[in-house]
Design a protein around this motif. Structure first.
Motif, PDB file in Angstrom:
ATOM      1  N   SER A   1       0.822  -1.215   0.000  1.00 58.02           N
ATOM      2  CA  SER A   1       0.000   0.000   0.000  1.00 58.02           C
ATOM      3  C   SER A   1       0.852   1.258   0.000  1.00 58.02           C
ATOM      4  N   SER A   2       2.087   1.108   0.467  1.00 58.53           N
ATOM      5  CA  SER A   2       2.964   2.271   0.519  1.00 58.53           C
ATOM      6  C   SER A   2       4.391   1.781   0.363  1.00 58.53           C
ATOM      7  N   PHE A   3       5.201   2.558  -0.392  1.00 58.65           N
ATOM      8  CA  PHE A   3       6.560   2.133  -0.689  1.00 58.65           C
ATOM      9  C   PHE A   3       7.393   1.988   0.581  1.00 58.65           C
ATOM     10  N   ASP A   4       7.112   2.820   1.583  1.00 60.42           N
ATOM     11  CA  ASP A   4       7.955   2.821   2.771  1.00 60.42           C
ATOM     12  C   ASP A   4       7.355   2.077   3.960  1.00 60.42           C
ATOM     13  N   ALA A   5       6.148   1.521   3.767  1.00 67.09           N
ATOM     14  CA  ALA A   5       5.554   0.761   4.874  1.00 67.09           C
ATOM     15  C   ALA A   5       6.259  -0.574   5.038  1.00 67.09           C
ATOM     16  N   PRO A   6       6.290  -1.115   6.246  1.00 69.84           N
ATOM     17  CA  PRO A   6       6.918  -2.432   6.449  1.00 69.84           C
ATOM     18  C   PRO A   6       6.225  -3.488   5.591  1.00 69.84           C
ATOM     19  N   VAL A   7       7.009  -4.413   5.078  1.00 71.11           N
ATOM     20  CA  VAL A   7       6.469  -5.466   4.218  1.00 71.11           C
ATOM     21  C   VAL A   7       6.004  -6.627   5.088  1.00 71.11           C
ATOM     22  N   ALA A   8       4.801  -7.141   4.789  1.00 71.76           N
ATOM     23  CA  ALA A   8       4.278  -8.302   5.527  1.00 71.76           C
ATOM     24  C   ALA A   8       4.867  -9.566   4.912  1.00 71.76           C
ATOM     25  N   PHE A   9       6.102  -9.888   5.288  1.00 71.13           N
ATOM     26  CA  PHE A   9       6.814 -10.988   4.628  1.00 71.13           C
ATOM     27  C   PHE A   9       6.072 -12.318   4.724  1.00 71.13           C
ATOM     28  N   ASN A  10       5.365 -12.517   5.841  1.00 71.60           N
ATOM     29  CA  ASN A  10       4.629 -13.780   5.992  1.00 71.60           C
ATOM     30  C   ASN A  10       3.657 -14.011   4.842  1.00 71.60           C
ATOM     31  N   ASP A  11       3.018 -12.921   4.421  1.00 74.39           N
ATOM     32  CA  ASP A  11       2.031 -13.059   3.349  1.00 74.39           C
ATOM     33  C   ASP A  11       2.695 -13.427   2.021  1.00 74.39           C
ATOM     34  N   TRP A  12       3.918 -12.971   1.832  1.00 69.94           N
ATOM     35  CA  TRP A  12       4.629 -13.296   0.581  1.00 69.94           C
ATOM     36  C   TRP A  12       5.263 -14.684   0.672  1.00 69.94           C
ATOM     37  N   GLN A  13       5.693 -15.038   1.890  1.00 66.54           N
ATOM     38  CA  GLN A  13       6.195 -16.402   2.089  1.00 66.54           C
ATOM     39  C   GLN A  13       5.092 -17.420   1.834  1.00 66.54           C
ATOM     40  N   ALA A  14       3.883 -17.072   2.267  1.00 65.64           N
ATOM     41  CA  ALA A  14       2.770 -18.016   2.166  1.00 65.64           C
ATOM     42  C   ALA A  14       2.442 -18.350   0.712  1.00 65.64           C
ATOM     43  N   ILE A  15       2.718 -17.450  -0.194  1.00 67.10           N
ATOM     44  CA  ILE A  15       2.446 -17.750  -1.616  1.00 67.10           C
ATOM     45  C   ILE A  15       3.721 -18.174  -2.342  1.00 67.10           C
ATOM     46  N   ASN A  16       4.746 -18.458  -1.566  1.00 64.34           N
ATOM     47  CA  ASN A  16       6.003 -18.993  -2.104  1.00 64.34           C
ATOM     48  C   ASN A  16       6.787 -18.034  -2.979  1.00 64.34           C
ATOM     49  N   ALA A  17       6.555 -16.741  -2.796  1.00 64.78           N
ATOM     50  CA  ALA A  17       7.406 -15.787  -3.500  1.00 64.78           C
ATOM     51  C   ALA A  17       8.759 -15.770  -2.797  1.00 64.78           C
ATOM     52  N   GLN A  18       9.822 -15.934  -3.544  1.00 63.98           N
ATOM     53  CA  GLN A  18      11.145 -15.869  -2.937  1.00 63.98           C
ATOM     54  C   GLN A  18      11.694 -14.458  -2.990  1.00 63.98           C
ATOM     55  N   ALA A  19      11.418 -13.796  -4.093  1.00 64.32           N
ATOM     56  CA  ALA A  19      11.865 -12.407  -4.247  1.00 64.32           C
ATOM     57  C   ALA A  19      10.638 -11.518  -4.385  1.00 64.32           C
ATOM     58  N   LEU A  20      10.718 -10.352  -3.815  1.00 66.02           N
ATOM     59  CA  LEU A  20       9.626  -9.384  -3.915  1.00 66.02           C
ATOM     60  C   LEU A  20      10.205  -8.065  -4.392  1.00 66.02           C
ATOM     61  N   ILE A  21       9.589  -7.508  -5.419  1.00 64.77           N
ATOM     62  CA  ILE A  21      10.033  -6.227  -5.943  1.00 64.77           C
ATOM     63  C   ILE A  21       8.936  -5.211  -5.676  1.00 64.77           C
ATOM     64  N   THR A  22       9.263  -4.179  -4.932  1.00 63.31           N
ATOM     65  CA  THR A  22       8.289  -3.115  -4.696  1.00 63.31           C
ATOM     66  C   THR A  22       8.821  -1.837  -5.318  1.00 63.31           C
ATOM     67  N   GLY A  23       7.900  -0.967  -5.678  1.00 65.13           N
ATOM     68  CA  GLY A  23       8.352   0.262  -6.314  1.00 65.13           C
ATOM     69  C   GLY A  23       7.311   1.349  -6.213  1.00 65.13           C
ATOM     70  N   ALA A  24       7.714   2.543  -6.582  1.00 65.96           N
ATOM     71  CA  ALA A  24       6.809   3.679  -6.568  1.00 65.96           C
ATOM     72  C   ALA A  24       7.186   4.608  -7.702  1.00 65.96           C
ATOM     73  N   VAL A  25       6.199   5.335  -8.182  1.00 66.98           N
ATOM     74  CA  VAL A  25       6.410   6.266  -9.289  1.00 66.98           C
ATOM     75  C   VAL A  25       5.813   7.609  -8.934  1.00 66.98           C
ATOM     76  N   GLN A  26       6.568   8.655  -9.218  1.00 66.29           N
ATOM     77  CA  GLN A  26       6.046  10.019  -9.111  1.00 66.29           C
ATOM     78  C   GLN A  26       6.130  10.647 -10.489  1.00 66.29           C
ATOM     79  N   ALA A  27       5.088  11.334 -10.878  1.00 63.16           N
ATOM     80  CA  ALA A  27       5.090  12.028 -12.166  1.00 63.16           C
ATOM     81  C   ALA A  27       4.909  13.509 -11.918  1.00 63.16           C
ATOM     82  N   SER A  28       5.767  14.303 -12.514  1.00 66.36           N
ATOM     83  CA  SER A  28       5.577  15.752 -12.418  1.00 66.36           C
ATOM     84  C   SER A  28       6.120  16.391 -13.694  1.00 66.36           C
ATOM     85  N   GLY A  29       5.211  16.976 -14.437  1.00 67.31           N
ATOM     86  CA  GLY A  29       5.623  17.641 -15.673  1.00 67.31           C
ATOM     87  C   GLY A  29       6.280  16.684 -16.634  1.00 67.31           C
ATOM     88  N   ASP A  30       7.481  17.021 -17.070  1.00 68.18           N
ATOM     89  CA  ASP A  30       8.149  16.168 -18.049  1.00 68.18           C
ATOM     90  C   ASP A  30       9.143  15.221 -17.397  1.00 68.18           C
TER      91      ASP A  30
END
Lengths: 174, 478
Positions: free
Chosen positions: B125-154
């Protein structure tokens, strides 16, 4: 360093007035890679095949092409007969310039086939020179495997694609 | 095209505390320009982005989040790449699309397998919020990539972090890229390159282009024009029209110029194109000769190519600046397809001096050559790996074509493909992936671009708008 003046130079060497692009396969749409604004297909009337002075007669009755074995550029005995006929015709009809196209079948890499096509064209050129055709009337071009005549992927087609074709163009000094 | 040659105003810098960096991130520099930017911005970064995760981490990230290219069997690593967070209005589409390109890059290697969003238990929900690793472990994700985008003008800003889900640790620092909106795919490729590098230990290659020949029309009247695309087939633009046959384009070492062969004068000759302006000039042109098979030297100042005179093809080198021409081979056989070693000291090429096409290596100045191909059949189109360790080639044997690799002394030959006609390998910038053309048989035969790992894994077709041949990979983009 542009190519265009050189192309004109070649044309001048041939004494050709009508055409500066021997590529029969270009689509004539104009500038290719930003060069050759005057490109296009040379158009020659083939004439009446029953007229022994016509291009049609040369192509059909003398034979405009010789075929080669796989990877080879040696001219076969049959090919020598055809080329001797070509040489004789060219001596009689001295106002034609000639482009000799070398081709390869698709069983080979692109660069190798370009080099092989050049070998085949040069073999024909050398033979015609040996028969008395002036070198200044001739130029060679290799198409490698870019312009097959037959499009199947069997020896029946490959054998027809491994060829050197003598293409007549506009009259010398015309 | 313009989008890609205009200066890509990206920059990147570390996000988060340096003591969280994993070994893999230390061991190599995933993006060339990282250091200067990092130095410039590190102070700002720390202030702006603060700490992530736990403050009290003392161990480096687990070693288990690694894939080694040399492993015999590779089970694709499951990863999750949820939509990036749009942190400003107008960033939503980029946030979604960038995550999709990152996932596509990674899954496309065959080394990773994406876990789709339908399996997610919790989202980001937020780039800087703590990650709920248990939820990602439960679906067997080994790697998790999170990101955020800001757009301003060009400008858009793209941030990402990579996590080792099982250890609950970030793998390397978070990074941020800035660029024009038009370069959003490049930024996605940069993110994927960083992830790929940290997990595999290999160099990046997703942020790269491929120049090739776009084909149309029947086999006996093929229309050809030069085209360039992203390595994954996106962002195609055409560099010439199809009024003349064009063959075998090659990028310069800096990607700013392209060598190719064209029939535009009526005869096959080599040309040099400036990628920014599309201006073309002929090179080393000599009446009565055919020139073909050009390639740049590693410093970009010399072109090595074949020149045919009187039916005989030999290898020449042309100094682009001075126009000085030097002949490197002098034999009645066919010498062609030259390619420099990355240090510029040697040239690998093909010759039929033995009776059939075989591969030889000589000094860059010419002279005696030693044959390196030793197996059955014939070998052509050798290309030296950018890492210097291998040579890729086309092999013909018993009516089949193969793409293969061998060591530079000809040892350890490995065939990577087999078909009616496979030809013309080109190396990815990291020397781990090869692209080539495959043509199908028969009257309706068509060319497609294929890629394969040097391990022989992950053979796949590259999607192109139409038929395509003669691919040549660019260097990694700056």
């Amino acid at each position: 360093m542009t190519l265009f003046p050189k192309a004109l130079l070649i044309v001048a060497a041939f004494g050709l007035a009508a055409c500066n692009n021997p590529d029969r396969y270009g689509n004539g749409a104009g500038a290719g890679a930003g060069q050759n604004g005057a490109g296009g297909i040379d158009v020659n009337g083939l004439g009446d095949p029953s007229d022994p002075r016509s291009i049609a007669y040369f192509n059909q009755s003398i034979g405009d092409r010789v075929l080669f074995a796989v990877d080879q550029s040696t001219i076969s005995p049959e090919g020598r007969g055809i080329l001797a006929g070509q040489a004789q015709w060219l001596q009689t009809n001295a106002d034609y310039a000639i482009i000799i196209e070398g081709h390869a079948d698709e069983q080979g890499t692109r660069e190798y086939n370009l080099a092989l096509g050049a070998r085949r064209a040069a073999a024909v050129q050398d033979f015609l020179i040996s028969q008395g055709v002036a070198p200044t009337r001739m130029r060679t071009i290799s198409y490698g495997k870019e312009r097959p005549l037959e499009v199947c992927s069997d020896e029946a087609c490959y054998s027809k694609n491994r060829r050197a074709v003598t293409v007549l163009s506009a009259g010398l000094g015309a | 095209m313009t989008k890609h040659k205009s200066p890509f105003l990206w920059c990147l810098f570390a996000i988060g505390p340096p003591n969280l960096r994993a070994k893999t991130a230390h061991s190599r520099n995933p993006v060339k320009n990282e250091d200067p930017m990092k130095t410039l911005r590190s102070l700002t970064t720390a202030v702006l982005f603060g700490l992530i995760g736990l403050g009290a981490v003392t161990q480096p990230a687990q070693a288990e989040l690694t894939i080694r290219f040399t492993d015999g069997e590779i089970e694709p690593m499951p990863f999750a790449a949820p939509d990036f967070i749009a942190e400003t209005g107008g960033a939503e589409e980029y946030a979604r699309n960038i995550a999709r390109v990152v996932a596509s890059d990674l899954a496309g290697t065959g080394l990773f397998r994406e876990i789709g969003s339908e399996a997610y238990i919790s989202g980001i929900s937020s780039f800087d919020a703590p990650v709920a690793f248990n939820d990602w472990q439960a679906i067997n994700a080994q790697a998790l990539i999170t990101g955020a985008v800001q757009a301003s003008g060009d400008q858009i800003l793209v941030k990402f972090r990579l996590f080792d889900v099982y250890s609950g640790q970030p793998l390397g620092d978070g990074l941020q890229f800035a660029g024009t909106p038009g370069s959003w795919r490049r930024m996605a490729h940069k993110v994927a390159d960083a992830v790929y590098g940290r997990i595999t230990g290999e160099g990046p290659y997703f942020d790269s282009r491929v120049v090739y020949v776009a084909e149309s029309g029947p086999k006996n009247q093929r229309q050809k024009r030069l085209a360039v695309m992203d390595y994954d087939g996106a962002n195609v633009s055409y560099l010439t029209d199809s009024s003349s046959i064009v063959l075998a384009p090659r990028f310069s070492p800096s990607g700013d110029r392209i060598l190719f062969t064209s029939y535009s004068s009526g005869f096959p000759q080599i040309y040099l194109m400036d990628v920014a302006s599309l201006n073309v000039r002929s090179l080393g042109e000599q009446p009565g000769t055919m020139t073909f098979a050009p390639r740049f030297s590693p410093d970009g100042n010399t072109v090595v190519f074949s020149l045919e005179r009187g039916g005989n093809s030999d290898i020449y080198a042309l100094d682009i600046g001075s126009g000085a021409l030097s002949q490197l081979t002098n034999a009645p056989s066919i010498e062609t397809a030259p390619s420099y070693s990355p240090d510029g000291s040697q040239i690998v090429f093909e010759s039929d001096r033995s009776g059939t096409q075989q591969i030889y290596v000589m000094s860059a100045g010419g002279g005696e050559a030693r044959r390196i191909s030793a197996g059955k059949g014939r070998y052509g189109t050798p290309v030296w790996s950018p890492r210097g360790d291998m040579i890729a080639f086309t092999k013909q044997n018993e009516g089949r074509f193969h793409i293969g690799v061998m060591l530079t002394d000809g040892g350890e030959e490995r065939l990577l493909s087999a078909s009616f006609l496979d030809e013309g390998p080109t190396w990815a910038p990291n020397g781990r992936v090869i692209m080539f053309m495959r043509e199908s048989a028969g009257a309706s035969g068509q060319s497609t671009l294929m890629s394969v790992d040097i391990s022989g894994r992950n053979l796949r077709a590259i999607p192109t708008e139409g038929a395509a041949s003669d691919p040549a990979w660019s260097p990694l983009l700056p």
